[in-house]
Scaffold this motif. Structure first.
Motif, PDB file in Angstrom:
ATOM      1  N   UNK A 127     -11.908 -52.541  -5.264  1.00  0.00           N
ATOM      2  CA  UNK A 127     -12.134 -51.802  -6.511  1.00  0.00           C
ATOM      3  C   UNK A 127     -13.007 -50.582  -6.238  1.00  0.00           C
ATOM      4  N   UNK A 128     -12.946 -49.614  -7.155  1.00  0.00           N
ATOM      5  CA  UNK A 128     -13.757 -48.414  -7.032  1.00  0.00           C
ATOM      6  C   UNK A 128     -15.248 -48.743  -7.080  1.00  0.00           C
ATOM      7  N   UNK A 129     -15.608 -49.806  -7.789  1.00  0.00           N
ATOM      8  CA  UNK A 129     -17.013 -50.178  -7.925  1.00  0.00           C
ATOM      9  C   UNK A 129     -17.632 -50.605  -6.600  1.00  0.00           C
ATOM     10  N   UNK A 130     -16.815 -50.989  -5.639  1.00  0.00           N
ATOM     11  CA  UNK A 130     -17.316 -51.500  -4.363  1.00  0.00           C
ATOM     12  C   UNK A 130     -17.374 -50.441  -3.265  1.00  0.00           C
ATOM     13  N   UNK A 131     -16.999 -49.210  -3.567  1.00  0.00           N
ATOM     14  CA  UNK A 131     -17.054 -48.153  -2.558  1.00  0.00           C
ATOM     15  C   UNK A 131     -18.488 -47.925  -2.100  1.00  0.00           C
ATOM     16  N   UNK A 132     -18.657 -47.648  -0.806  1.00  0.00           N
ATOM     17  CA  UNK A 132     -19.969 -47.524  -0.176  1.00  0.00           C
ATOM     18  C   UNK A 132     -20.343 -46.050  -0.045  1.00  0.00           C
ATOM     19  N   UNK A 133     -21.639 -45.754  -0.172  1.00  0.00           N
ATOM     20  CA  UNK A 133     -22.106 -44.373  -0.070  1.00  0.00           C
ATOM     21  C   UNK A 133     -22.133 -43.896   1.380  1.00  0.00           C
ATOM     22  N   UNK A 134     -21.575 -42.708   1.602  1.00  0.00           N
ATOM     23  CA  UNK A 134     -21.691 -42.016   2.879  1.00  0.00           C
ATOM     24  C   UNK A 134     -22.308 -40.652   2.585  1.00  0.00           C
ATOM     25  N   UNK A 135     -23.598 -40.456   2.888  1.00  0.00           N
ATOM     26  CA  UNK A 135     -24.252 -39.186   2.549  1.00  0.00           C
ATOM     27  C   UNK A 135     -23.626 -37.984   3.241  1.00  0.00           C
ATOM     28  N   UNK A 136     -22.974 -38.194   4.370  1.00  0.00           N
ATOM     29  CA  UNK A 136     -22.329 -37.074   5.060  1.00  0.00           C
ATOM     30  C   UNK A 136     -21.083 -36.613   4.311  1.00  0.00           C
ATOM     31  N   UNK A 137     -20.460 -37.518   3.570  1.00  0.00           N
ATOM     32  CA  UNK A 137     -19.326 -37.098   2.734  1.00  0.00           C
ATOM     33  C   UNK A 137     -19.821 -36.215   1.593  1.00  0.00           C
ATOM     34  N   UNK A 138     -21.003 -36.531   1.069  1.00  0.00           N
ATOM     35  CA  UNK A 138     -21.609 -35.653   0.055  1.00  0.00           C
ATOM     36  C   UNK A 138     -21.918 -34.285   0.645  1.00  0.00           C
ATOM     37  N   UNK A 139     -22.411 -34.267   1.884  1.00  0.00           N
ATOM     38  CA  UNK A 139     -22.687 -32.993   2.549  1.00  0.00           C
ATOM     39  C   UNK A 139     -21.424 -32.164   2.692  1.00  0.00           C
ATOM     40  N   UNK A 140     -20.348 -32.809   3.072  1.00  0.00           N
ATOM     41  CA  UNK A 140     -19.091 -32.085   3.263  1.00  0.00           C
ATOM     42  C   UNK A 140     -18.614 -31.463   1.959  1.00  0.00           C
ATOM     43  N   UNK A 141     -18.751 -32.200   0.860  1.00  0.00           N
ATOM     44  CA  UNK A 141     -18.352 -31.656  -0.435  1.00  0.00           C
ATOM     45  C   UNK A 141     -19.195 -30.456  -0.822  1.00  0.00           C
ATOM     46  N   UNK A 142     -20.494 -30.559  -0.610  1.00  0.00           N
ATOM     47  CA  UNK A 142     -21.390 -29.446  -0.925  1.00  0.00           C
ATOM     48  C   UNK A 142     -21.136 -28.269   0.010  1.00  0.00           C
ATOM     49  N   UNK A 143     -20.836 -28.567   1.255  1.00  0.00           N
ATOM     50  CA  UNK A 143     -20.546 -27.510   2.226  1.00  0.00           C
ATOM     51  C   UNK A 143     -19.335 -26.697   1.793  1.00  0.00           C
ATOM     52  N   UNK A 144     -18.309 -27.355   1.309  1.00  0.00           N
ATOM     53  CA  UNK A 144     -17.129 -26.621   0.836  1.00  0.00           C
ATOM     54  C   UNK A 144     -17.454 -25.776  -0.384  1.00  0.00           C
ATOM     55  N   UNK A 145     -18.264 -26.309  -1.308  1.00  0.00           N
ATOM     56  CA  UNK A 145     -18.637 -25.545  -2.498  1.00  0.00           C
ATOM     57  C   UNK A 145     -19.441 -24.300  -2.130  1.00  0.00           C
ATOM     58  N   UNK A 146     -20.227 -24.392  -1.063  1.00  0.00           N
ATOM     59  CA  UNK A 146     -21.041 -23.252  -0.648  1.00  0.00           C
ATOM     60  C   UNK A 146     -20.294 -22.293   0.281  1.00  0.00           C
ATOM     61  N   UNK A 147     -19.010 -22.523   0.481  1.00  0.00           N
ATOM     62  CA  UNK A 147     -18.213 -21.605   1.289  1.00  0.00           C
ATOM     63  C   UNK A 147     -18.221 -21.889   2.764  1.00  0.00           C
TER      64      UNK A 147
END
Length: 206
Positions: A127-147
């Motif tokens: 289930x979506x509720x069981x997905x685990x946090x990966x802080x580097x995936x957050x970095x990648x998303x922010x990196x794309x937003x910042x160009x």
């Protein structure tokens, strides 16, 4: 096994969606939750009508999500019950083992954990509720937003960037000083070491 020629749209309970990956960036999920809270229910409905969740039908006609995991997790946490999905393939005639092999080989699955290690299929949450946090995936998303790199159609491209950053930026820096980590990430993203990654837009001599 059949492949749908046209998108099939139908509402599905968010709580019944099955992930095809192990992790998400919880910072990314939080940003999507803020977006949902900041707009009216009508605007949220319009937004969801334009961002339908792509799924593959698996055994027992279950809906396996191939993209928008962060959105699905945010909707779940915000208490939104249903979302429209578009069925990109119907593999419901396969047994579970064959189904997972096809997902993997079609690039519809990313069975890697929060440390970037490939895991067995049974490590993927149910289930979506069981997905685990990966802080580097957050970095990648922010990196794309910042160009730092361009949006790309390569499956799970942001996870490739996350893995690139994981090998170069210490996790404690990411968790304790995200802004500093992002400055380092932007510099790394423009370097030649990253030129193999999808959406790379570093300097060129052409």
């Amino acid at each position: 096994m059949t492949t749908e020629r046209e998108p099939l749209l139908k509402p599905v309970a968010v709580g019944e969606l099955r992930p095809t990956q192990i992790t998400v960036g919880m910072r990314e999920v939080a940003l999507k939750r803020q977006m949902i809270r900041a707009q009216s229910p009508e605007k949220t409905g319009t937004f969801l009508g334009r961002h339908m969740v792509p799924v593959v039908l698996g055994p027992k006609k279950r809906n396996y999500v191939t993209d928008h995991h962060h959105l699905a997790r945010a909707l779940l946490e915000e208490g939104i019950r249903d979302v429209f999905v578009t069925v990109i393939a119907d593999l419901s005639g396969l047994d579970k083992e064959a189904f997972l092999v096809v997902l993997d080989n079609r690039g519809w699955m990313h069975p890697f954990d929060q440390n970037g290690r490939r895991r067995d299929y049974d490590a993927i949450p149910k289930s979506m509720a069981e997905l685990v946090d990966d802080p580097y995936r957050s970095m990648a998303g922010e990196l794309r937003r910042q160009g730092g790199f361009a949006k790309d159609t390569t499956p799970f491209s942001e996870f490739l960037w996350a893995d690139f950053l994981r090998r170069r930026i210490d996790r404690s820096t990411v968790t304790k000083n995200f802004d500093k980590a992002m400055k380092d990430a932007l510099a790394l993203a423009k370097g030649k070491d990253a030129d193999y990654l999808p959406g790379w837009c570093g300097p060129t001599t052409d």
